[in-house]
Scaffold this motif. Structure first.
Motif, PDB file in Angstrom:
ATOM      1  N   VAL A   1       0.853  -1.199   0.000  1.00 15.22           N
ATOM      2  CA  VAL A   1       0.000   0.000   0.000  1.00 15.22           C
ATOM      3  C   VAL A   1       0.884   1.242   0.000  1.00 15.22           C
ATOM      4  N   ASP A   2       0.221   2.364  -0.170  1.00 12.90           N
ATOM      5  CA  ASP A   2       0.891   3.658  -0.025  1.00 12.90           C
ATOM      6  C   ASP A   2       0.485   4.252   1.324  1.00 12.90           C
ATOM      7  N   ILE A   3       1.452   4.457   2.212  1.00 12.42           N
ATOM      8  CA  ILE A   3       1.169   5.066   3.518  1.00 12.42           C
ATOM      9  C   ILE A   3       1.291   6.579   3.371  1.00 12.42           C
ATOM     10  N   PRO A   4       0.250   7.333   3.702  1.00 10.65           N
ATOM     11  CA  PRO A   4       0.293   8.796   3.529  1.00 10.65           C
ATOM     12  C   PRO A   4       1.091   9.484   4.640  1.00 10.65           C
ATOM     13  N   ASP A   5       1.322  10.762   4.478  1.00 10.62           N
ATOM     14  CA  ASP A   5       1.930  11.552   5.552  1.00 10.62           C
ATOM     15  C   ASP A   5       0.985  11.508   6.767  1.00 10.62           C
ATOM     16  N   CYS A   6       1.581  11.399   7.934  1.00 13.04           N
ATOM     17  CA  CYS A   6       0.755  11.242   9.140  1.00 13.04           C
ATOM     18  C   CYS A   6       1.117  12.247  10.221  1.00 13.04           C
ATOM     19  N   PRO A   7       0.262  13.280  10.439  1.00 17.59           N
ATOM     20  CA  PRO A   7       0.451  14.154  11.600  1.00 17.59           C
ATOM     21  C   PRO A   7       0.247  13.310  12.866  1.00 17.59           C
ATOM     22  N   THR A   8       1.251  13.286  13.736  1.00 22.57           N
ATOM     23  CA  THR A   8       1.234  12.369  14.881  1.00 22.57           C
ATOM     24  C   THR A   8       1.585  13.097  16.167  1.00 22.57           C
ATOM     25  N   THR A   9       0.784  12.872  17.205  1.00 22.91           N
ATOM     26  CA  THR A   9       1.069  13.448  18.518  1.00 22.91           C
ATOM     27  C   THR A   9       2.168  12.642  19.195  1.00 22.91           C
ATOM     28  N   GLN A  10       3.213  13.318  19.618  1.00 21.24           N
ATOM     29  CA  GLN A  10       4.326  12.654  20.285  1.00 21.24           C
ATOM     30  C   GLN A  10       4.037  12.496  21.787  1.00 21.24           C
ATOM     31  N   GLU A  11       4.907  11.744  22.468  1.00 26.30           N
ATOM     32  CA  GLU A  11       4.684  11.479  23.888  1.00 26.30           C
ATOM     33  C   GLU A  11       4.703  12.759  24.724  1.00 26.30           C
ATOM     34  N   ASP A  12       5.460  13.761  24.281  1.00 21.84           N
ATOM     35  CA  ASP A  12       5.525  15.013  25.044  1.00 21.84           C
ATOM     36  C   ASP A  12       4.394  15.978  24.691  1.00 21.84           C
ATOM     37  N   GLY A  13       3.469  15.536  23.807  1.00 21.93           N
ATOM     38  CA  GLY A  13       2.329  16.367  23.454  1.00 21.93           C
ATOM     39  C   GLY A  13       2.512  17.171  22.187  1.00 21.93           C
ATOM     40  N   THR A  14       3.717  17.251  21.697  1.00 24.76           N
ATOM     41  CA  THR A  14       3.964  17.987  20.454  1.00 24.76           C
ATOM     42  C   THR A  14       3.520  17.142  19.264  1.00 24.76           C
ATOM     43  N   LYS A  15       3.330  17.794  18.111  1.00 21.32           N
ATOM     44  CA  LYS A  15       2.916  17.087  16.903  1.00 21.32           C
ATOM     45  C   LYS A  15       4.029  17.100  15.867  1.00 21.32           C
ATOM     46  N   GLU A  16       4.126  15.975  15.195  1.00 22.59           N
ATOM     47  CA  GLU A  16       5.138  15.836  14.157  1.00 22.59           C
ATOM     48  C   GLU A  16       4.511  15.106  12.972  1.00 22.59           C
ATOM     49  N   VAL A  17       4.823  15.572  11.773  1.00 20.60           N
ATOM     50  CA  VAL A  17       4.313  14.916  10.572  1.00 20.60           C
ATOM     51  C   VAL A  17       5.332  13.870  10.144  1.00 20.60           C
ATOM     52  N   ILE A  18       4.902  12.602  10.230  1.00 16.23           N
ATOM     53  CA  ILE A  18       5.773  11.507   9.805  1.00 16.23           C
ATOM     54  C   ILE A  18       5.573  11.305   8.306  1.00 16.23           C
ATOM     55  N   PRO A  19       6.645  11.415   7.530  1.00 21.66           N
ATOM     56  CA  PRO A  19       6.517  11.307   6.055  1.00 21.66           C
ATOM     57  C   PRO A  19       5.943   9.962   5.633  1.00 21.66           C
ATOM     58  N   GLY A  20       5.162   9.987   4.565  1.00 23.85           N
ATOM     59  CA  GLY A  20       4.568   8.776   4.040  1.00 23.85           C
ATOM     60  C   GLY A  20       5.570   7.889   3.333  1.00 23.85           C
ATOM     61  N   SER A  21       5.161   6.650   3.037  1.00 28.53           N
ATOM     62  CA  SER A  21       6.021   5.686   2.349  1.00 28.53           C
ATOM     63  C   SER A  21       5.207   4.985   1.272  1.00 28.53           C
TER      64      SER A  21
END
Length: 461
Positions: free
Chosen positions: A210-230
């Motif tokens: 499949v194609d995994i899209p970019d994923c805005p993700t909440t980190q353990e410290d509460g901040t958000k990071e966009v994990i690039p898709g694959s």
């Protein structure tokens, strides 16, 4: 007739022969066993005490004379009747029976009712504390905007069920990848119809490309990071890989099927073991013997009830069934989940307080849910909706796939574009797979019936 008039009184005052019957609350004439009782006078009021009553008669032998002036205040004293005269009720009381005393049974009910009220109050307080305990068990993760915002009671429900291969818990060292962060090893999109009459469980192979899209993700410290898709990777990498969370698996499912899940639930190895033990095991049926050296499952053909470690080995088995790949294992997992759902809805489970408590403990400890299901009350509401489903109308299916044409050694699969879109469309449009199957069966039977009919001569064709 009373005893005096029959000559059998032996100087006993007939008034002394009236005795209160504790069963009926009425006064009855008690005679010796040999005395014939052809007629019994009506109820008699208690014998009065006092001077007026004692005047003109002598106390029975062996009895002390009644003392005057001992009338009970506020009590009505009926007039003394002549010996042998018919019994008459006091003036103004004609036709009325004396009030019955409360029976022992009624008193017992009053005490029991009071005790039950106390138990209910005590249980209410304990129940509140227990619910708080269950709430503390629940672990939740943000959905990062990948869901619809949670299921709705008046709409169709789509729950993403994710089983990970993370080796957490005692005794799970022999399963899964040793260093796995917890990939999407077993994934099912459960669709429950709007009218709750049917449901579809769509399995998504972990080795599906499949194609995994970019994923805005909440980190353990509460901040958000966009994990690039694959693009072009295995579906199971949508969770765990590169720090991806279940919200990324939701986005991948939406990208693949066009269906946006309402909620997610993540279960680890322990969930399989504890949930099956909580309900007393689930029944599975094997067409042939299984002896899998990888999962350590050894079962002969036939019907078995499995739980705990054996249940986990069952859903992990793949090398001893079918082609030995992930698609063969999906069949076992679907059979297992179908049996588990039937057991969860059975009277044997629902009417057993001990099983329900074990189930609540196991479920809240073993499952990780999204932030829309982070309390026992929300899970209860979801459970009530799912409970309306008739499990006979639950259909298990799998995303239509075919071997990956880019591989010489077949290890992964790709979506079968000729079949998958129809499956996705049926789920998205809330069409019952049960009805579709029934309709196809009718059409097949109709064709078979026509072929069995009388054939026309070749010359007439």
């Amino acid at each position: 007739m009373d005893a005096q008039s029959r000559g059998r009184a032996e100087n006993i005052d007939p008034a002394d022969q009236w005795v209160l019957n504790p069963e009926t609350g009425e006064y009855e004439l008690r005679l010796s066993p040999s005395a014939p009782q052809s007629s019994i006078p009506g109820p008699r009021r208690p014998r009065p005490s006092g001077a007026g009553a004692a005047r003109g008669r002598t106390a029975a032998p062996g009895r002390a004379p009644e003392r005057p002036g001992r009338e009970t205040p506020g009590r009505e004293v009926p007039p003394r009747r002549r010996r042998g005269a018919p019994e008459e009720p006091p003036p103004g009381r004609r036709g009325r029976r004396p009030a019955k005393k409360k029976s022992k049974a009624k008193k017992a009910l009053l005490w029991t009712g009071g005790t039950m009220a106390f138990v209910v109050l005590a249980t209410g307080a304990a129940g509140y504390l227990y619910l708080e305990h269950l709430n503390d068990n629940i672990e939740s993760l943000p959905d990062d905007g990948a869901s619809t915002g949670g299921f709705r009671k008046d709409e169709a429900i789509n729950i993403l069920l994710i089983g990970t291969d993370k080796r957490t818990g005692a005794g799970n060292g022999s399963y899964g990848d040793k260093n796995s962060a917890g990939h999407a090893d077993t994934t099912i999109l459960l669709h429950v119809a709007k009218d709750r009459t049917n449901a579809t469980a769509l399995s998504i192979p972990r080795d599906l490309i499949v194609d995994i899209p970019d994923c805005p993700t909440t980190q353990e410290d509460g901040t958000k990071e966009v994990i690039p898709g694959s693009p072009g990777v295995r579906f199971n990498e949508s969770l765990g890989q590169s720090g991806r969370t279940p919200s990324c698996t939701m986005r991948t499912v939406t990208e693949l099927t066009g269906i946006k899940p309402d909620n997610f639930m993540v279960a680890d190895f322990n969930a399989v073991k504890t949930l099956t033990s909580a309900v007393g095991g689930v029944e599975v049926c094997l067409a042939k013997d299984i002896d899998d050296e990888k999962s350590h499952l050894k079962l002969p053909a036939g019907t078995h009830t499995i739980e705990g470690e054996q249940a986990l080995a069952f859903v992990r088995t793949r090398y001893s069934v079918g082609s030995g790949g992930d698609l063969s294992r999906i069949g076992l997992q679907q059979q297992f989940l179908s049996s588990l759902m039937r057991k969860l809805k059975s009277n044997d489970t629902l009417t057993s307080p001990s099983k329900m408590i074990k189930l609540a403990e196991a479920g809240t400890k073993a499952l990780t849910v999204d932030s829309q299901l982070d309390s026992i009350n929300k899970l209860k509401d979801l459970g009530l909706e799912l409970g309306k489903l008739d499990t006979r109308n639950l259909t298990f299916t799998t995303v239509p796939v075919k071997d990956n044409p880019a591989e010489k050694v077949k290890a992964t699969v790709v979506v079968d574009e000729s079949k998958a879109p129809e499956v996705f469309s049926l789920i998205k449009n809330d069409v019952s797979f049960t009805e579709v199957k029934q309709q196809k069966k009718k059409e097949k039977d109709a064709v078979a019936a026509r072929l069995k009919g009388e054939k026309a001569p070749a010359s007439e064709v």
